[in-house]
Design an enzyme around this catalytic site. Structure first.
Site, PDB file in Angstrom:
ATOM      1  N   SER A 144      24.030 -43.377  44.632  1.00 34.49           N
ATOM      2  CA  SER A 144      24.384 -43.329  46.053  1.00 34.49           C
ATOM      3  C   SER A 144      25.251 -44.540  46.355  1.00 34.49           C
ATOM      4  O   SER A 144      25.092 -45.600  45.721  1.00 34.49           O
ATOM      5  CB  SER A 144      23.123 -43.384  46.920  1.00 34.49           C
ATOM      6  OG  SER A 144      23.466 -43.668  48.267  1.00 34.49           O
ATOM      7  N   TYR A 157      15.264 -47.321  49.015  1.00 36.35           N
ATOM      8  CA  TYR A 157      16.193 -46.285  48.538  1.00 36.35           C
ATOM      9  C   TYR A 157      17.342 -46.911  47.750  1.00 36.35           C
ATOM     10  O   TYR A 157      17.672 -46.478  46.641  1.00 36.35           O
ATOM     11  CB  TYR A 157      16.719 -45.505  49.750  1.00 36.35           C
ATOM     12  CG  TYR A 157      17.695 -44.405  49.426  1.00 36.35           C
ATOM     13  CD1 TYR A 157      17.243 -43.173  48.951  1.00 36.35           C
ATOM     14  CD2 TYR A 157      19.071 -44.579  49.616  1.00 36.35           C
ATOM     15  CE1 TYR A 157      18.140 -42.149  48.671  1.00 36.35           C
ATOM     16  CE2 TYR A 157      19.972 -43.565  49.337  1.00 36.35           C
ATOM     17  CZ  TYR A 157      19.504 -42.347  48.870  1.00 36.35           C
ATOM     18  OH  TYR A 157      20.396 -41.333  48.585  1.00 36.35           O
ATOM     19  N   LYS A 161      18.223 -46.460  43.760  1.00 37.74           N
ATOM     20  CA  LYS A 161      19.501 -45.933  43.266  1.00 37.74           C
ATOM     21  C   LYS A 161      20.223 -46.971  42.407  1.00 37.74           C
ATOM     22  O   LYS A 161      20.898 -46.623  41.429  1.00 37.74           O
ATOM     23  CB  LYS A 161      20.385 -45.492  44.438  1.00 37.74           C
ATOM     24  CG  LYS A 161      19.809 -44.307  45.218  1.00 37.74           C
ATOM     25  CD  LYS A 161      19.660 -43.078  44.342  1.00 37.74           C
ATOM     26  CE  LYS A 161      19.253 -41.848  45.118  1.00 37.74           C
ATOM     27  NZ  LYS A 161      19.148 -40.650  44.284  1.00 37.74           N
TER      28      LYS A 161
HETATM   29  N1  LIG Z   1      23.005 -36.264  51.381  1.00 42.44           N
HETATM   30  C1  LIG Z   1      23.597 -37.428  51.193  1.00 42.44           C
HETATM   31  O1  LIG Z   1      24.312 -37.924  52.078  1.00 42.44           O
HETATM   32  C2  LIG Z   1      23.439 -38.161  49.881  1.00 42.44           C
HETATM   33  C3  LIG Z   1      24.279 -39.261  49.621  1.00 42.44           C
HETATM   34  C4  LIG Z   1      24.133 -39.941  48.425  1.00 42.44           C
HETATM   35  C5  LIG Z   1      23.189 -39.545  47.500  1.00 42.44           C
HETATM   36  N2  LIG Z   1      22.395 -38.485  47.779  1.00 42.44           N
HETATM   37  C6  LIG Z   1      21.409 -38.112  46.774  1.00 42.44           C
HETATM   38  O2  LIG Z   1      21.616 -36.776  46.384  1.00 42.44           O
HETATM   39  C7  LIG Z   1      20.384 -36.208  45.950  1.00 42.44           C
HETATM   40  C8  LIG Z   1      20.179 -34.866  46.624  1.00 42.44           C
HETATM   41  O3  LIG Z   1      20.056 -35.098  48.010  1.00 42.44           O
HETATM   42  P1  LIG Z   1      20.383 -33.998  49.110  1.00 42.44           P
HETATM   43  O4  LIG Z   1      21.246 -34.652  50.098  1.00 42.44           O
HETATM   44  O5  LIG Z   1      20.794 -32.746  48.466  1.00 42.44           O
HETATM   45  O6  LIG Z   1      18.933 -33.881  49.776  1.00 42.44           O
HETATM   46  P2  LIG Z   1      17.990 -32.636  50.056  1.00 42.44           P
HETATM   47  O7  LIG Z   1      16.844 -33.226  50.803  1.00 42.44           O
HETATM   48  O8  LIG Z   1      18.753 -31.520  50.638  1.00 42.44           O
HETATM   49  O9  LIG Z   1      17.519 -32.210  48.590  1.00 42.44           O
HETATM   50  C9  LIG Z   1      16.662 -32.998  47.812  1.00 42.44           C
HETATM   51  C10 LIG Z   1      15.812 -32.066  46.965  1.00 42.44           C
HETATM   52  O10 LIG Z   1      14.996 -32.898  46.124  1.00 42.44           O
HETATM   53  C11 LIG Z   1      13.696 -32.321  46.124  1.00 42.44           C
HETATM   54  N3  LIG Z   1      12.676 -33.309  45.834  1.00 42.44           N
HETATM   55  C12 LIG Z   1      12.286 -34.347  46.613  1.00 42.44           C
HETATM   56  N4  LIG Z   1      11.246 -34.977  46.049  1.00 42.44           N
HETATM   57  C13 LIG Z   1      10.983 -34.328  44.882  1.00 42.44           C
HETATM   58  C14 LIG Z   1       9.997 -34.489  43.883  1.00 42.44           C
HETATM   59  N5  LIG Z   1       9.064 -35.445  43.959  1.00 42.44           N
HETATM   60  N6  LIG Z   1      10.021 -33.639  42.832  1.00 42.44           N
HETATM   61  C15 LIG Z   1      10.939 -32.647  42.754  1.00 42.44           C
HETATM   62  N7  LIG Z   1      11.863 -32.420  43.692  1.00 42.44           N
HETATM   63  C16 LIG Z   1      11.898 -33.267  44.745  1.00 42.44           C
HETATM   64  C17 LIG Z   1      13.514 -31.770  47.540  1.00 42.44           C
HETATM   65  O11 LIG Z   1      12.451 -30.845  47.617  1.00 42.44           O
HETATM   66  C18 LIG Z   1      14.876 -31.193  47.807  1.00 42.44           C
HETATM   67  O12 LIG Z   1      14.957 -29.853  47.399  1.00 42.44           O
HETATM   68  C19 LIG Z   1      19.304 -37.234  46.242  1.00 42.44           C
HETATM   69  O13 LIG Z   1      18.991 -37.951  45.063  1.00 42.44           O
HETATM   70  C20 LIG Z   1      19.970 -38.148  47.246  1.00 42.44           C
HETATM   71  O14 LIG Z   1      19.429 -39.447  47.223  1.00 42.44           O
HETATM   72  C21 LIG Z   1      22.486 -37.768  48.941  1.00 42.44           C
END
Ligand SMILES: NC(=O)c1ccc[n+]([C@@H]2O[C@H](COP(=O)([O-])OP(=O)(O)OC[C@H]3O[C@@H](n4cnc5c(N)ncnc54)[C@H](O)[C@@H]3O)[C@@H](O)[C@H]2O)c1
Length: 253
Positions: A144, A157, A161
């Site tokens: 991230s 967080y 990361k």
């Molecule tokens: N959305 C953003 O702006 C953003 C930016 C940078 C990084 N990220 C990273 O991208 C990744 C995906 O995020 P997203 O935005 O799609 O979020 P999201 O909440 O839509 O999806 C995250 C998924 O991870 C699953 N999850 C959470 N805890 C879990 C566990 N203990 N075991 C198995 N599955 C688990 C959730 O059930 C969900 O389906 C994450 O690692 C997040 O930190 C997101």
């Protein structure tokens, strides 16, 4: 493109957001995708949607798994190998975010975020690596921009990361002679359930929020990130190793 024909790929966090979009993208390129997530119904719905999608030429299947639980990881990876006999790529996308005022953050929340985002990613890699070594496979880990520049209220967080980025570089060197490549990606704001309604700490300063969530057009759909996940998991990226790719529209430049 059919980069994943006869390839087996694990995608964690496949029930939602970037994980779901990545699973779809890989299945649309012929891949056999093992979709892991802790949300049972959402996972089944996502897999159903992927298999019914007109672009899908491969297939997706569900593996209920809480990556915060080491035994669940062991069981899920064993089940994938039992079902599909091999593993070509591991995409660790699952993650959790809590925006918290540092002075009010609980140890419980800190431990949970580290357990899922960092320890869960580590254990997925450790468990999958023997199978990835057999196929000279790829690891793609989710970072991230929070790990690269100051984002208020994200101590746990951002630390998790940052750990993922460092750990990925370690794997890239430790296993390069066995044919593994390991890379990470660091998105800025992506339009997913995680970022669309961020729960801010009480009294949060709006100017600081703008540094986390650029409000002027940099928020990207999950499909943009999925195309990078698929590239890094494919043989197109075989000579890319130990890299963190920012997908942030130049935000951190
Ligand atoms: N959305 C953003 O702006 C953003 C930016 C940078 C990084 N990220 C990273 O991208 C990744 C995906 O995020 P997203 O935005 O799609 O979020 P999201 O909440 O839509 O999806 C995250 C998924 O991870 C699953 N999850 C959470 N805890 C879990 C566990 N203990 N075991 C198995 N599955 C688990 C959730 O059930 C969900 O389906 C994450 O690692 C997040 O930190 C997101």
């Amino acid at each position: 493109m059919d980069r994943f024909t006869n390839k087996v790929v694990i995608v964690t966090g496949a029930a939602s957001g970037i994980g779901k979009a990545s699973a779809l993208r890989i299945a649309a390129e012929g891949g056999t995708v093992a979709c892991l997530d802790v949300q049972e119904k959402a996972l089944h719905d996502a897999v159903k949607e992927i298999n019914a999608h007109s672009a899908t030429t491969g297939s997706a299947s569900t593996y209920l798994c809480d990556i915060g639980n080491p035994q669940a990881i062991t069981d899920a990876v064993a089940a994938v190998i039992k079902d599909h006999k091999k593993l070509n790529a591991l995409c660790n996308i699952a993650g959790i975010l809590k925006l918290q005022n540092t002075l009010e953050a609980s140890l419980e929340d800190w431990n949970q975020i580290i357990a899922v985002n960092l320890t869960g990613t580590f254990l997925m890699c450790q468990t999958a690596l023997p199978h990835l070594i057999n196929t000279k496979g790829s690891i793609v880990n989710m970072g991230s921009t929070a790990a690269l520049g100051g984002h208020a209220w994200t101590a746990a967080y951002a630390a998790s990361k940052g750990g993922v980025l460092s750990m990925t570089k370690t794997f890239s060197i430790e296993f390069c002679k066995q044919g593994i490549n390991a890379n990470s990606l660091s998105p800025a704001s992506v339009d997913t359930p995680m970022s669309s309604h961020p729960k801010l700490p009480e009294g949060a300063d709006y100017d600081l929020l703008k540094k986390i969530l650029p409000l002027h057009g940099l928020v990207r759909p999950a499909s943009d990130v999925a195309s990078l996940v698929a590239f890094l998991a494919s043989e197109d990226a075989v000579h890319i190793n130990g890299v963190d790719v920012r997908i942030d529209g130049g935000l951190m430049t």
